[in-house]
Structure formats: structure tokens, C-alpha cells
Design an enzyme around this catalytic site. Structure first.
Site, mmCIF file in Angstrom:
data_model
loop_
_atom_site.group_PDB
_atom_site.id
_atom_site.type_symbol
_atom_site.label_atom_id
_atom_site.label_comp_id
_atom_site.label_asym_id
_atom_site.label_seq_id
_atom_site.Cartn_x
_atom_site.Cartn_y
_atom_site.Cartn_z
ATOM 1 N N TYR A 59 0.846 -1.106 -0.070
ATOM 2 C CA TYR A 59 0.139 0.057 0.154
ATOM 3 C C TYR A 59 0.872 1.154 -0.033
ATOM 4 C CZ TYR A 59 -3.522 -3.123 1.888
ATOM 5 O OH TYR A 59 -4.677 -4.201 2.041
ATOM 6 N N GLY A 60 2.237 0.995 0.436
ATOM 7 C CA GLY A 60 2.875 2.380 0.407
ATOM 8 C C GLY A 60 2.664 3.264 1.601
#
Length: 109
Positions: A59-60
Site C-alpha cells: 500500500y505504501g
């Protein structure tokens, strides 16, 4: 939404137990940002009573979530990291014996 009003389930192991809020604030939907949007959203979620956060390396959002937790501690919104329940995931591409520990260590950073 008050943290005390969010239903919880008890997770038990042979040595201890912990309570997990059943409603989590997800961080996957925030894309194309430098993390500041995620960080601000998490701070507001903590102010609103969320204590369970869902993230993943893919997802970062893990770094921004960590920064938001650090800021929440400094602001006195929470007294300890122990007040929060963080859910992350081992991505399929890291699901090989030699990749599991490095992937988990990267998430914990």
C-alpha cells in the site's frame, strides 16, 4: 466514535491475550501522495477513536502510519503504542521461506 465504544474481540495464545478492535481504519485507498495525506488521515482517525489500523507494504502507507503514531504520541492523543492494534500483510511475492523474515522486518521498520 469513542475508542471504548468500538467492539473488540479477544485474541488468545498460550502465553497471553490481547484485545483487537473489530473496526479498523484502512490505509490502502490513499494513493499518489507523499505520505502526508495518510499521516493526517491517521491522526484524525486516532482523534476520532480508531485504535486499529490496517496497512501493508504494497500500500505504501506503513512509513506514514508510523510517523502518524509517533506524532500522536507527541501530541498526547495516545499514551503508548500499546494502545493501538496494527494489521499488516505478508504479500504473496514475499511468501517464500527466504523472503518472509526480511519482508516482516521491513514492515516493522
Amino acid at each position: 466514535m469513542s475508542a471504548s465504544k468500538i467492539p473488540q474481540v479477544v485474541l488468545k495464545s498460550s502465553s497471553n491475550q490481547c484485545n483487537m478492535p473489530v473496526i479498523a481504519f484502512g490505509t490502502a485507498a490513499v494513493t499518489n501522495n507523499d505520505g502526508e495525506i495518510t499521516k493526517k488521515a491517521v491522526i484524525e482517525a486516532i482523534k476520532s477513536g480508531y485504535r486499529h489500523f490496517d496497512t501493508a507494504l504494497i500500500y505504501g502507507s506503513e512509513e506514514a502510519l508510523g510517523e502518524a503514531i509517533e506524532e500522536a504520541l507527541q501530541l498526547g492523543l495516545i499514551q503508548s503504542r500499546d494502545e493501538l492494534f496494527i494489521t499488516s500483510k505478508l504479500w504473496l511475492t514475499d511468501n517464500f521461506p527466504h523472503l518472509v523474515l526480511p519482508a516482516l522486518q521491513k514492515s516493522l521498520q
